[in-house]
Design an enzyme around this catalytic site. Structure first.
Site, PDB file in Angstrom:
ATOM      1  N   GLU A  41      -7.019   4.045   7.481  1.00 57.78           N
ATOM      2  CA  GLU A  41      -8.132   4.549   6.679  1.00 57.78           C
ATOM      3  C   GLU A  41      -9.443   3.912   7.122  1.00 57.78           C
ATOM      4  O   GLU A  41      -9.529   2.698   7.348  1.00 57.78           O
ATOM      5  CB  GLU A  41      -7.857   4.206   5.211  1.00 57.78           C
ATOM      6  CG  GLU A  41      -8.969   4.545   4.244  1.00 57.78           C
ATOM      7  CD  GLU A  41      -8.689   4.048   2.837  1.00 57.78           C
ATOM      8  OE1 GLU A  41      -9.351   4.548   1.920  1.00 57.78           O
ATOM      9  OE2 GLU A  41      -7.820   3.172   2.655  1.00 57.78           O
ATOM     10  N   LYS A 111      -9.962  12.237   1.131  1.00 53.10           N
ATOM     11  CA  LYS A 111      -9.222  11.452   0.138  1.00 53.10           C
ATOM     12  C   LYS A 111      -9.474  12.030  -1.251  1.00 53.10           C
ATOM     13  O   LYS A 111     -10.601  12.410  -1.586  1.00 53.10           O
ATOM     14  CB  LYS A 111      -9.678   9.994   0.206  1.00 53.10           C
ATOM     15  CG  LYS A 111      -8.890   9.023  -0.660  1.00 53.10           C
ATOM     16  CD  LYS A 111      -9.325   7.594  -0.366  1.00 53.10           C
ATOM     17  CE  LYS A 111      -8.524   6.560  -1.135  1.00 53.10           C
ATOM     18  NZ  LYS A 111      -8.921   5.180  -0.768  1.00 53.10           N
ATOM     19  N   CYS A 147      -4.507   6.465   1.564  1.00 48.70           N
ATOM     20  CA  CYS A 147      -4.345   5.274   0.728  1.00 48.70           C
ATOM     21  C   CYS A 147      -3.957   5.598  -0.729  1.00 48.70           C
ATOM     22  O   CYS A 147      -2.822   5.933  -1.011  1.00 48.70           O
ATOM     23  CB  CYS A 147      -5.599   4.410   0.801  1.00 48.70           C
ATOM     24  SG  CYS A 147      -5.304   2.683   0.349  1.00 48.70           S
TER      25      CYS A 147
END
Length: 221
Positions: A41, A111, A147
């Site tokens: 990430e 994300k 994540c």
């Protein structure tokens, strides 16, 4: 297909150095006959970039770094975290993962879940994803998450009570495999928690999951 997991040690703000490191790892992966290499990430900027994200020059340098990466990769596909610009409504930026193939950015996944607890303050900078589409690479459909998007397993006390489940949305679109790129900070005992999380998500969705986290220390964090 051979997939290389590049759990690299990035430095916040050292975009040029981070790109150099990724190109080195990509060459090593290619020499080992890998078809795809996966980086963590926000690997381009380092994690967490924090208020550097408020500087337009930093965002542009990050995009130029991504361009240098895609222009200089050996013959290998790549998944890599970077910061993208939101051209629509909402916050100005996205925490993003680019899929690069044949020197071209083929697609981007953003994300969805933006943590604001503990050391995290991502909702301050980023707009959440509004779409979740697997990428096609050779004979694989790959579902990409970033994540916090994976921390939705209800059986684990460490998981958060989110109203949306990105992995569930991706699973409904029938990928062959899931990938999660992370920059989750170190904490004593967390290695076991992460392993259990990914094991439970693998069982829940009945498909393999590749989890790639950054390594190394961040003095400020």
């Amino acid at each position: 297909m051979k997939i290389a997991l590049a759990q690299i040690n990035t430095t916040v703000g050292d975009i040029s150095g981070n790109i150099d490191r990724m190109l080195d790892f990509a060459k090593r992966a290619k020499s080992a006959s890998a078809d795809l290499i996966i980086f963590p990430e926000l690997a381009v900027t380092g994690y967490p970039p924090m208020d550097l994200l408020l500087k337009d020059s930093f965002i542009q340098a990050n995009l130029e770094g991504l361009k240098r990466l895609q222009n200089n990769l050996p013959e290998i596909a790549c998944l890599v975290g970077f910061v993208d610009i939101n051209q629509g409504k909402g916050r100005h930026l996205y925490n993003a993962c680019a899929f690069i193939e044949n020197g071209t950015r083929q697609s981007v996944q953003y994300k969805t879940l933006l943590p604001t607890y503990d050391v995290f303050d991502e909702d301050r900078y980023f707009e959440p994803a509004s779409h979740h589409v697997p990428v096609q690479f050779k004979n694989l459909r790959i579902g990409i998450s970033i994540c916090e998007d994976i921390w939705t397993q209800p059986d684990l006390p460490e998981s958060k009570n989110y109203q949306i489940d990105p992995l569930e949305i991706l699973a409904e679109k029938s990928p062959n495999i899931m990938v999660n790129i992370s920059a989750s900070p170190f904490a004593v005992g967390k290695e076991h928690v992460r392993l259990e999380l990914v094991k439970q998500q693998t069982k829940r969705h009945k498909m393999p999951i590749i989890y790639v986290n950054s390594v190394g220390g961040n003095d400020q964090l």
